[in-house]
Design an enzyme around this catalytic site. Structure first.
Site, PDB file in Angstrom:
ATOM      1  CE  LYS A 124     -10.682   3.808 -20.331  1.00 22.80           C
ATOM      2  NZ  LYS A 124     -10.651   3.915 -18.891  1.00 22.80           N
ATOM      3  NE  ARG A 181      -2.603   0.673   3.495  1.00 20.87           N
ATOM      4  CZ  ARG A 181      -1.864   1.349   4.371  1.00 20.87           C
ATOM      5  NH1 ARG A 181      -1.436   2.571   4.094  1.00 20.87           N
ATOM      6  NH2 ARG A 181      -1.538   0.813   5.536  1.00 20.87           N
ATOM      7  CG  ASP A 237      -7.161  12.123 -18.247  1.00 19.01           C
ATOM      8  OD1 ASP A 237      -6.474  11.398 -18.997  1.00 19.01           O
ATOM      9  OD2 ASP A 237      -8.157  11.714 -17.632  1.00 19.01           O
ATOM     10  CE1 TYR A 297     -14.672   8.074 -17.854  1.00 17.47           C
ATOM     11  CE2 TYR A 297     -13.709   8.678 -15.742  1.00 17.47           C
ATOM     12  CZ  TYR A 297     -14.398   7.778 -16.538  1.00 17.47           C
ATOM     13  OH  TYR A 297     -14.817   6.589 -16.008  1.00 17.47           O
TER      14      TYR A 297
END
Ligand code: PLP
Length: 384
Positions: A202, A51, A177, A105
């Site tokens: 993506k 983590r 982005d 988005y």
């Protein structure tokens, strides 16, 4: 380690890979371990634990993605939204104000509009193509400006040079982005952006088999984002990290092919009498054409289009295609077709969608790596 790897094709294969090779393995193994032997680490954030984003699978990706983006440092996360939310929550504090591109988005738009108010953060939306309108939106507490390299689903190209300059002039953190462009087509940090974000789900991974995210920028800011990520907990697991690193190796091959294939498909659709409109920045008819030519090495693998006739024709067309799968997401090896009004932008009221230019008839195609000729034949038969 990445100094000799100057060109992106070489960086994709070699940057960040461990040397000497682990047990001689040509491909770095999956480090399927949550925790690591204590070696005298002094701070919570240095404890080697999955983590805290400092295990071998994660570190290799950090170095590789930083090299691709021309950044000093990078961080991978459990999804694109984890990268975006963690970054915004690091850069902005209660009382701050963000300027964001209007057509974001859907997930990012939702986060900004539904979570910011209770965190005491304000946001105004701007038309990222009209630099004359930005100054009016500026407030004394504006800290950052956020855009996307190409908008979804209309593939608009913001005034990226203007945004970088505006951020410099007003001492704002410039965030972008870069999912749709990828570092193969565009490296925003070279233009003056501070942080480049990705849904690595993506193109970076490219095989539609994981969700992942990334952010790249200067070392101090990335370290601050890593600390926030360590608290929020959206870290990337070792198996997904392995798949992402494997997918990255072919990024340049895939994206260059997708650039070419998508341009041919866009040209075919534009010339077809059953098609009313095509949105692709590689077409001379697109308002972002000149800017894309100046800034991008290619216009990527996503286009959108509208058919002539009533909106039901879009639904019929989606049933008739054989190669594309009707599914959300983009940037993978499979060609995917969606209707944004029913998927990525379903959260917006119809009037708002129409105002943004996203009609019920609009179809978005994410072109994969199938043979262009096969896709063209399929689209031709589906258009009837
Ligand atoms: N940014 C863009 C441009 C996207 O298209 C998406 C997802 O579709 C995201 C961010 C969110 O990424 P993820 O689904 O990996 O959380």
């Amino acid at each position: 380690m990445s100094a000799p790897f100057r060109r992106i094709d070489t960086q994709l294969v070699h940057a960040g890979e461990p040397l000497p090779r682990i047990a001689g393995a040509v491909e770095m193994p999956i480090f399927q371990s949550a925790t690591y032997e204590y070696a005298g680490e002094g701070s919570y954030h240095d404890v080697r634990y999955l983590r805290t984003n400092n295990t071998p699978s994660q570190l290799a990706l950090h170095e590789k993605i930083a090299a691709l983006e021309g950044a000093a440092a990078a961080l991978v996360t459990a999804s694109g939204m984890a990268a975006i939310t963690t970054t915004l929550l690091t850069v902005l504090a209660p009382g701050d104000h963000l300027l964001a591109q209007r057509c974001l988005y859907g997930g990012t738009h939702d986060f900004v509009t539904s979570e910011f108010a209770r965190l005491g953060i304000a946001c105004d939306f701007i038309d990222a193509e009209r630099r004359d309108t930005w100054r009016d939106r500026l407030r004394p507490n504006t800290r950052a400006v956020y855009v996307e390299a190409m908008s979804n689903p209309l593939l608009e190209v913001p005034d990226l040079e203007g945004i970088a300059q505006f951020a410099r002039d007003h001492r704002l953190t410039a965030l972008i982005d870069n999912t749709f462009a990828t570092p193969v087509n565009f490296r925003p940090l070279a233009l003056g952006f501070d942080l480049s974000l990705h849904s690595a789900t993506k193109y970076l991974n490219g095989h539609s088999d994981i969700v992942a995210g990334a952010v790249a920028g200067d070392a101090a800011t990335i370290e601050r984002i890593r600390h926030t990520a360590n608290h929020l907990g959206g870290s990337l697991d070792p198996h997904a990290a392995f798949l992402l690193k494997r997918g990255l190796k072919t990024l340049a091959l895939r994206v260059r092919f997708q650039n070419e294939s998508t341009l041919k498909i866009a040209q075919f659709l534009e010339a077809h009498p059953a098609v009313a409109r095509v949105n692709y920045a590689g077409l001379a008819s697109h308002p972002g054409y000149e800017r894309a030519r100046r800034l991008f090495a290619g216009c990527g693998g996503v286009l959108s289009f509208e058919l002539e006739g009533p909106p039901e024709r879009a639904e019929e067309f989606a049933h008739r295609v054989r190669i594309p799968t009707v599914a959300p997401s983009l940037g993978g090896v499979h060609t995917l077709l969606t209707r944004p009004a029913t998927t990525s932008h379903a959260g917006l009221a119809r009037a708002e969608r129409e105002r943004l230019g996203i009609s019920d008839a609009l179809l978005r195609l994410s072109v994969g790596i199938e043979a262009t000729e096969d896709l063209l034949e399929d689209l031709k038969q589906a258009l009837g």
